[in-house]
Design an enzyme around this catalytic site. Structure first.
Site, PDB file in Angstrom:
ATOM      1  N   TYR A 150      -8.159   3.458   6.199  1.00 19.61           N
ATOM      2  CA  TYR A 150      -9.067   3.753   4.863  1.00 19.61           C
ATOM      3  C   TYR A 150     -11.011   2.746   5.793  1.00 19.61           C
ATOM      4  CZ  TYR A 150      -4.645   3.929   2.486  1.00 19.61           C
ATOM      5  OH  TYR A 150      -3.460   3.945   2.141  1.00 19.61           O
ATOM      6  N   ASP A 184       0.902  -1.024  -0.127  1.00 23.48           N
ATOM      7  CA  ASP A 184       0.569  -0.300  -0.032  1.00 23.48           C
ATOM      8  C   ASP A 184       0.877   1.492   0.232  1.00 23.48           C
ATOM      9  OD1 ASP A 184      -2.817   1.608   0.020  1.00 23.48           O
ATOM     10  OD2 ASP A 184      -1.779   1.598   2.290  1.00 23.48           O
ATOM     11  N   GLU A 196       4.912  11.063   3.666  1.00 23.18           N
ATOM     12  CA  GLU A 196       4.171   9.451   3.323  1.00 23.18           C
ATOM     13  C   GLU A 196       4.129   8.981   1.595  1.00 23.18           C
ATOM     14  OE1 GLU A 196       3.175   6.067   4.359  1.00 23.18           O
ATOM     15  OE2 GLU A 196       1.173   7.188   6.112  1.00 23.18           O
ATOM     16  N   ASP A 220       5.060   1.403   3.398  1.00 24.44           N
ATOM     17  CA  ASP A 220       5.126  -0.361   5.222  1.00 24.44           C
ATOM     18  C   ASP A 220       4.809  -1.350   3.824  1.00 24.44           C
ATOM     19  OD1 ASP A 220       2.154   0.245   4.371  1.00 24.44           O
ATOM     20  OD2 ASP A 220       1.917   0.794   6.219  1.00 24.44           O
TER      21      ASP A 220
END
Length: 807
Positions: free
Chosen positions: A247, A91, A477, A94
């Site tokens: 999410y 994703d 991120e 990670d």
């Protein structure tokens, strides 16, 4: 073929000619004919965005994956992929795999290609783009669980969560195994309409992408899309499961509408549009406390309503929905009434603290596509939103007060701290100092192992500032959904402005720190009859991160003074003392010797061997795992036959003793001992032997990496394929499309640099044709070479009016 030689030759020719080469320019380079009307190279950006998705690939990697420093992940000790659904994309930085973000990303990527196929193909990126989309689709095909779908794969429960482990993906499963005792990651199954609908949309798009080239696979995609959609429409609810903390979709209607329109496009069945008009549009999300259809927020995994609205407007030409799309874009620009998106002081439309660059680039995608379709008859509206979209994308590339490119590996100034475990190459799980000037008193690692080309970071805050810290996730991120709308927008931008791609990208990376170092200190007080050492054998691998069963290091010493004192090698004892692991455990080391070193012609150099039962336990996954401590002693008796051996033990000429007294801390850099060589799989990988022997070749070349580098490393240059009696019909038209432009330069360079793939007899579906090779041979000499590419480039830039072969 010698890749470096050809690249250098082509670059030198281009420089001597005073023109731009077909290689990526800096993001702030001046305008060139390769990207007319733009100072940023969107072709380079698109190529690098594909690289980011290839970095994110989980499981066993395909042969076409070009990331030289990456290897298979989520595999057990025997190399078997163990995730319940194989492949897919990690994703973010990670190692979670979320079906939701895999589906959303695949759907948006596919949308970009379907709308701008010719432009992407012209960049020479068609095959790469299709491969990457298909990687996501093939993952989605596995996730069906009847009335449920796989939601999350990853270590999401208990104290040992994915987010609490910072290591490379290649060795992550070893850490999971260490903590939990098994080789299979947990997963959950959810009855979630959003995840199913987005999967259905992506697979329906996959059908449209591959129905002509891979009909059997395309048919399977469509059948699974119909299955997912039917279940999503039946459930009409959201169940988040393990992904809920990260999410949590708020609505299913937008996603089902989005999917239904794609299924209508794929099948032509009116029932899908009937469902949209009769069942979904009446439930279309509304503005808070209003009867107005929702026009705020932005396209993302949580909200595909504006994407669905644009699709519906495209299909029907309905003015109400065309107006709705424009209303959404007005919200992002001028505002609608009292509702207008915020802007940073230096001009970026700013929606939300998490991933603002993601949100604005996705909206730029909708704006570009709307301008090319539903606004195509309104030049004023087209000009307005095309200009806005390009300006916002250019902000991302560096047109901001900070001069900062929010795309890694592009531009002169980029964030130096970003949130990505595998790219960091961290071995000891300590990541807080990444990107900082100093690692503090402990000397923690600050350097990233790899360049994460093409990754879009979160972006600036509302004030236009960027906090360059890896722990500030809102800024640092990266994620597959961040790059999705951004990539689709790049497809539209290369259609408008062109660009250049680099046939030799990505560059090979060499290790920037020792991967298998040894640190050693004197254990206790130096003695008259022995030397006792405390040492660490370490695994700091990151190119790629890996383990090796066969690990050994050696301690070299000289016995000349023993011989002078009447002793012999038989009087020497080599023995292990305290160890980190117990006998019978994998990390236990057998300490043995002395062994004669054949590199010393005097015959007086010997060594002690410290060999591990199973070096795979030494893994770059944490502070205790990346090193294995062994204490050992090399000694002689204090006396023999009643006679003291005092004076017979002299360490001053021992090769491995040099520097041992410089520090008493194994953590200190001074403890690293290059005179204690390390051997992995029998190959010297660290240090120097007494005769000056040092590592001269890679300690470990993964099979896949060797295959990737085979063309560049082949000393024998293959001959040009025989074009027979085929005549040229348009000189310079290497891709045989009836025109001469930069795409022909790319085609020639691909042919020259990788003929096994792109030559006439190559394996790629985008290889040059015999006619194309005849057209490409423009220098009047037999055979296609980089010089032909240079001449074609000169021709496209109008520096020459005809080719030498025509004179």
């Amino acid at each position: 073929m010698n890749l470096k030689r050809i690249t250098a030759a082509f670059s030198a020719l281009a420089l001597s000619a005073g023109i731009a080469t077909a290689y990526p320019a800096p993001a702030n380079a001046p305008i060139t004919a390769n990207a007319a009307g733009s100072k940023y190279d969107y072709g380079e950006a698109l190529q690098k965005s594909m690289f980011f998705y290839e970095v994110q690939q989980a499981g066993k990697l395909p042969d076409w994956n070009p990331v030289q420093w990456k290897e298979d992940s989520m595999v057990d000790e025997d190399g078997n992929e163990t995730d319940v659904c194989k492949g897919g994309w990690f994703d973010a930085g990670d190692h979670f795999k979320f079906t939701l973000t895999n589906a959303y990303s695949a759907a948006i990527l596919a949308w970009g290609y379907l709308e701008y196929k010719d432009a992407v193909d012209k960049q020479g990126l068609g095959e790469t783009y299709r491969n990457n989309v298909q990687w996501g689709l093939d993952y989605l095909m596995q996730c069906d669980r009847g009335n449920k779908i796989i939601g999350t794969i990853g270590d999401f429960s208990g104290g040992s969560t994915d987010h609490n482990i910072w290591c490379s993906s290649e060795v992550y499963l070893r850490k999971h195994h260490l903590n939990g005792g098994d080789w299979e990651r947990p997963y959950d199954e959810i009855a979630d309409s959003t995840t199913m609908a987005l999967s259905a949309a992506a697979l329906a798009e996959g059908y449209l992408m591959f129905k002509d080239t891979q009909p059997a696979k395309a048919k399977a995609y469509l059948e699974q899309a119909e299955t997912y959609f039917k279940t999503a429409d039946k459930i009409r609810d959201n169940e988040n499961g393990a992904m809920g903390d990260m999410y949590k979709p708020s609505s299913w209607v937008d996603d089902c509408m989005f999917a239904a329109i794609w299924l209508y496009r794929a099948t032509g069945e009116q029932s899908y549009m009937d469902k949209v008009e009769k069942e979904y549009i009446p439930l279309f999300p509304l503005e808070d406390q209003s009867t107005d259809k929702k026009f705020t927020w932005g396209l993302c995994w949580d909200d595909t309503s504006q994407g669905a609205a644009l699709l519906y407007a495209q299909e029907t030409g309905n003015q109400e929905w065309i107006d709705h799309v424009e209303k959404h874009l007005k919200y992002w620009t001028d505002g609608v009434g009292d509702k207008k998106i915020a802007y940073t002081p230096d001009g970026m439309a700013w929606l939300f603290s998490w991933g603002p660059a993601r949100h604005v680039s996705a909206t730029c995608w909708l704006a570009k596509l709307a301008c090319d379709t539903i606004f195509k008859d309104n030049s004023a509206v087209q000009d307005k939103y095309n200009t806005w979209a390009k300006g916002q994308m250019d902000y991302i590339f560096g047109d901001n007060d900070l001069g900062l490119s929010y795309v890694l590996g592009m531009g002169e100034k980029q964030p130096t701290a970003f949130h990505h475990r595998t790219a960091s190459g961290i071995h000891d799980d300590h990541w807080n100092e990444l990107g900082k000037p100093s690692g503090g008193n402990e000397g923690w690692q600050t350097e990233y192992a790899h360049t994460l080309y093409g990754a879009l970071v979160g972006g600036p805050d509302k004030s236009g500032e960027y906090i360059n810290e890896v722990g500030k996730f809102e800024y640092s991120e990266v994620a597959i959904d961040y790059n999705a709308g951004y990539t689709a927008c790049l497809c539209a931008l290369v259609d408008d402005y062109g660009g250049t791609t680099d046939p030799s990208f990505p560059p090979n990376e060499e290790p920037t720190w020792p991967e298998w170092p040894v640190a050693a200190v004197i254990n206790g007080t130096p003695a008259k009859s022995y030397t006792e050492i405390k040492a660490w054998a370490m695994n700091h691998t990151a190119w790629p991160a890996r383990v090796a069963k066969d690990m050994e290091y050696r301690y070299f010493f000289n016995i000349s003074e023993l011989i002078e004192n009447g002793l012999s090698v038989d009087d020497i004892k080599v023995e292990g003392k305290s160890q980190q692991y117990k006998e019978g455990e994998a990390g236990y080391a057998t300490v043995s010797g002395p062994y004669k070193y054949e590199g010393d012609p005097t015959g007086n150099t010997y060594y002690a061997s410290i060999k591990f039962e199973d070096g795979r336990v030494i893994q770059p996954t944490g502070q205790t795992e990346h090193r294995d401590e062994v204490q050992f002693r090399v000694s002689i008796p204090d006396a023999i036959d009643g006679k003291s051996t005092d004076g017979a033990w002299d360490v001053s000429n021992d090769w491995s003793y040099a520097g041992l007294g410089d520090t008493d801390s194994l953590k200190s850099e001074e403890a690293l001992n290059t005179h204690m060589p390390m051997y992995v799989n029998g190959v010297l990988v660290w240090g120097e032997e007494p005769d000056g022997t040092v590592p001269t070749k890679s300690d470990y070349v993964p099979t896949r990496s060797a295959q990737k580098g085979s063309n560049a490393d082949d000393p024998t240059e293959p001959s040009e394929p025989d074009t027979g009696d085929i005549d040229a019909d348009l000189y310079g038209d290497a891709n045989d499309d009836g025109s001469v432009d930069m795409s022909d330069v790319v085609m020639v360079m691909q042919d020259c640099l990788n003929p096994k793939k792109y030559g006439v007899n190559g394996t790629s579906s985008e290889r040059i044709t015999a006619k194309g090779e005849a057209n490409a041979d423009v220098d009047g000499k037999d055979g296609v070479t980089p010089n032909d590419a240079l001449l074609i480039q000169k021709f496209t830039l109008k520096l020459i009016s005809k080719f030498p072969c025509e004179e």
